[in-house]
Design a protein around this motif. Structure first.
Motif, mmCIF file in Angstrom:
data_model
loop_
_atom_site.group_PDB
_atom_site.id
_atom_site.type_symbol
_atom_site.label_atom_id
_atom_site.label_comp_id
_atom_site.label_asym_id
_atom_site.label_seq_id
_atom_site.Cartn_x
_atom_site.Cartn_y
_atom_site.Cartn_z
ATOM 1 N N GLY A 1 0.816 -1.214 0.000
ATOM 2 C CA GLY A 1 0.000 0.000 0.000
ATOM 3 C C GLY A 1 0.844 1.256 0.000
ATOM 4 N N THR A 2 0.366 2.281 0.712
ATOM 5 C CA THR A 2 1.023 3.586 0.698
ATOM 6 C C THR A 2 2.223 3.608 1.634
ATOM 7 N N LEU A 3 3.363 4.050 1.108
ATOM 8 C CA LEU A 3 4.561 4.220 1.934
ATOM 9 C C LEU A 3 4.665 5.661 2.428
ATOM 10 N N PHE A 4 4.483 6.625 1.517
ATOM 11 C CA PHE A 4 4.542 8.046 1.859
ATOM 12 C C PHE A 4 3.235 8.722 1.471
ATOM 13 N N ALA A 5 2.880 9.735 2.213
ATOM 14 C CA ALA A 5 1.692 10.519 1.903
ATOM 15 C C ALA A 5 1.915 11.387 0.665
ATOM 16 N N GLY A 6 0.804 11.803 0.074
ATOM 17 C CA GLY A 6 0.854 12.862 -0.920
ATOM 18 C C GLY A 6 0.797 14.205 -0.216
ATOM 19 N N THR A 7 1.332 15.225 -0.853
ATOM 20 C CA THR A 7 1.347 16.554 -0.241
ATOM 21 C C THR A 7 0.818 17.592 -1.226
ATOM 22 N N THR A 8 0.098 18.553 -0.690
ATOM 23 C CA THR A 8 -0.432 19.654 -1.497
ATOM 24 C C THR A 8 -0.210 20.964 -0.760
ATOM 25 N N GLU A 9 0.403 21.932 -1.422
ATOM 26 C CA GLU A 9 0.576 23.252 -0.831
ATOM 27 C C GLU A 9 -0.745 24.021 -0.875
ATOM 28 N N VAL A 10 -1.000 24.786 0.187
ATOM 29 C CA VAL A 10 -2.228 25.587 0.279
ATOM 30 C C VAL A 10 -1.844 27.043 0.549
ATOM 31 N N ASN A 11 -2.358 27.949 -0.244
ATOM 32 C CA ASN A 11 -2.178 29.385 -0.016
ATOM 33 C C ASN A 11 -3.554 30.043 0.041
ATOM 34 N N VAL A 12 -3.792 30.789 1.091
ATOM 35 C CA VAL A 12 -5.089 31.440 1.290
ATOM 36 C C VAL A 12 -4.866 32.949 1.412
ATOM 37 N N ASP A 13 -5.524 33.715 0.562
ATOM 38 C CA ASP A 13 -5.474 35.178 0.627
ATOM 39 C C ASP A 13 -6.844 35.708 1.023
ATOM 40 N N LEU A 14 -6.886 36.466 2.124
ATOM 41 C CA LEU A 14 -8.125 37.074 2.610
ATOM 42 C C LEU A 14 -8.038 38.582 2.382
ATOM 43 N N ILE A 15 -9.049 39.125 1.740
ATOM 44 C CA ILE A 15 -9.031 40.537 1.363
ATOM 45 C C ILE A 15 -10.259 41.229 1.944
ATOM 46 N N GLY A 16 -9.999 42.202 2.801
ATOM 47 C CA GLY A 16 -11.084 42.984 3.404
ATOM 48 C C GLY A 16 -10.849 44.473 3.205
ATOM 49 N N LYS A 17 -10.794 45.229 4.311
ATOM 50 C CA LYS A 17 -10.593 46.677 4.215
ATOM 51 C C LYS A 17 -9.807 47.144 5.436
ATOM 52 N N SER A 18 -8.707 47.832 5.206
ATOM 53 C CA SER A 18 -7.905 48.327 6.317
ATOM 54 C C SER A 18 -8.524 49.594 6.893
ATOM 55 N N GLY A 19 -8.068 49.959 8.081
ATOM 56 C CA GLY A 19 -8.604 51.158 8.713
ATOM 57 C C GLY A 19 -7.914 51.442 10.031
ATOM 58 N N HIS A 20 -8.351 52.497 10.683
ATOM 59 C CA HIS A 20 -7.774 52.909 11.964
ATOM 60 C C HIS A 20 -8.248 51.971 13.069
ATOM 61 N N ALA A 21 -7.323 51.619 13.981
ATOM 62 C CA ALA A 21 -7.660 50.702 15.063
ATOM 63 C C ALA A 21 -8.785 51.230 15.939
ATOM 64 N N ALA A 22 -8.953 52.557 15.993
ATOM 65 C CA ALA A 22 -9.987 53.144 16.841
ATOM 66 C C ALA A 22 -11.369 53.111 16.204
ATOM 67 N N TYR A 23 -11.442 52.787 14.918
ATOM 68 C CA TYR A 23 -12.726 52.816 14.214
ATOM 69 C C TYR A 23 -12.963 51.500 13.466
ATOM 70 N N PRO A 24 -13.080 50.398 14.196
ATOM 71 C CA PRO A 24 -13.235 49.093 13.538
ATOM 72 C C PRO A 24 -14.484 48.988 12.673
ATOM 73 N N GLN A 25 -15.522 49.798 12.998
ATOM 74 C CA GLN A 25 -16.754 49.730 12.227
ATOM 75 C C GLN A 25 -16.571 50.201 10.785
ATOM 76 N N ASN A 26 -15.479 50.909 10.529
ATOM 77 C CA ASN A 26 -15.222 51.419 9.182
ATOM 78 C C ASN A 26 -14.233 50.547 8.398
ATOM 79 N N ALA A 27 -13.856 49.427 8.976
ATOM 80 C CA ALA A 27 -12.886 48.541 8.325
ATOM 81 C C ALA A 27 -13.438 47.116 8.281
ATOM 82 N N ASN A 28 -12.687 46.251 7.682
ATOM 83 C CA ASN A 28 -13.046 44.821 7.643
ATOM 84 C C ASN A 28 -11.780 44.037 7.973
ATOM 85 N N ASP A 29 -11.681 43.614 9.214
ATOM 86 C CA ASP A 29 -10.442 43.099 9.806
ATOM 87 C C ASP A 29 -10.143 41.675 9.339
#
Length: 386
Positions: free
Chosen positions: A176-204
């Motif tokens: 049977g299987t001697l070694f596992a298969g491998t797959t690289e995973v890259n995840v990019d999350l895109i929201g909206k930057s903003g001032h730390a004091a005004y989280p309601q105006n950003a998307n963290d």
């Protein structure tokens, strides 16, 4: 040069160890291998180079009465690791080391080839000195270039990997299987930057990335059969530039491991579902990219592997150990998905693990490995007709 002896093999291994090279840049390694091969008896040998894959080498050994063509593969690249063994023949190349033991792999292959250059085999043999196992999937590249066509296509393929957890010179394998298969995973999350004091105006995206990673933990624990097993590891997370600015972007990088291609595809599907859910929950754009390349599970052929194990068990000079599957990856899996064959372990007895800066395999494994593999190939050729 006559048949390579124990001292020759150790000299070869130490030279290779001193001059490691990274994937697709193994030019001096290629030249040294070619010089060594050309010093052997050439009566039954044919050496082939590949312009599109210039560090690769193939050697065809013509059989006296061939019923089949048997392939033997060895990998030749090293790793970006700074050696800390303190050996007198430590790597002379800054930041690069044969930390996975490919210097051992190459030396064993040369020993086996040397034997058959002096003792013509009954079947044809093909030795493949393969670049880029550690990255850039050299086996897949070679296959897709059409290297294994016509007389250069093996009917069956064999290859080894050294194992510090086994006694020096022991042979380990499993159905049977001697070694596992491998797959690289890259995840990019895109929201909206903003001032730390005004989280309601950003998307963290720090919060979104944390949620994504948290949900992914349930894939293996609740969506994978525990008997089959799988692994998801995220080893890198980048987000933000300064403490008082909300990060509008995040990137997560990781790897999937599975003992079957079906399991890898199952995990990929579940990761996509999690990404879609986080995108909806956080009003973000979540892009997920997968790259498996040639790193498929190393799934040994049943008939060939049974024959190999039967030989190893009955040979009085071979110490055989039945091993468990490993979650490490190996691009020989791609070639085994195209050509039936078997991968096995060669014990090298070391306290340090593969890929570590202190990895120091026992050189006594080399001669034992050459002897066991040579005897198996002769057994395969003489005693079997299919």
């Amino acid at each position: 040069m006559t048949l390579l002896n124990k001292e020759d093999l150790i000299h070869i291994r130490r030279h290779l160890h001193e001059y490691p090279e990274l994937a697709m840049h193994e030019f001096k390694t290629h030249d040294y291998l070619l010089e060594t091969i050309q010093s052997m008896n050439q009566d039954h040998l044919e050496v082939r180079e590949i312009p599109e894959l210039p560090t690769a080498l193939l050697v065809y050994v013509a059989g006296a009465n061939p019923q089949r063509t048997i392939g033997y593969r060895t990998d030749i690249d090293a790793l970006p690791v700074t050696e800390q063994t303190g050996l007198p023949f430590s790597s002379k190349i800054s930041g690069i080391m044969h930390a996975c033991g490919h210097d051992i792999h190459m030396t064993v292959a040369l020993g086996v080839l040397s034997w058959f250059s002096e003792h013509q085999p009954s079947d044809n043999l093909i030795f493949f000195f393969q670049p880029a196992e550690e990255s850039e999937n050299g086996g897949k590249v070679a296959y897709e270039l059409g290297v294994f066509e016509g007389k250069w296509r093996p009917d069956e393929f064999y290859g080894l990997h050294d194992n510090p957890g086994l006694p020096a010179g022991a042979i380990g394998c499993r159905m049977g299987t001697l070694f596992a298969g491998t797959t690289e995973v890259n995840v990019d999350l895109i929201g909206k930057s903003g001032h730390a004091a005004y989280p309601q105006n950003a998307n963290d995206m720090v919060v979104a990335a944390a949620e994504f990673i948290d949900q992914v933990q349930t894939i293996v624990s609740r969506s994978v059969n525990p008997i089959e097993g799988g692994v998801i590891t995220f080893g890198k997370l980048e987000a933000g530039t300064i403490r008082n600015v909300i990060a509008g972007n995040a990137r997560i990088e990781g790897t999937i491991r599975g003992l079957t291609q079906k399991m890898i595809e199952h995990i990929v599907g579940r990761l996509k579902m999690v990404a879609n859910g986080v995108a909806t929950s956080y009003g973000a754009e979540v892009n997920i990219d997968f790259n498996q390349g040639g790193y498929l599970p190393v799934e040994n052929n049943d008939d060939l592997t049974k024959r190999f194990i039967d030989f190893a068990k009955q040979d009085p000079d071979t110490q055989f150990v039945e091993t468990e599957p490993a979650m490490t990856g190996e691009d020989f899996g791609y070639l085994l998905s195209k050509i039936p064959g078997t991968m096995f372990w060669l014990g090298v007895d070391d306290d340090s693990q593969l890929h570590s800066a202190t990895f120091n395999p026992k050189e006594s494994s080399i001669e034992k490995g050459v002897e066991s593999i040579t005897k198996f190939l002769e057994y395969r050729m003489k005693n079997e007709t299919n």
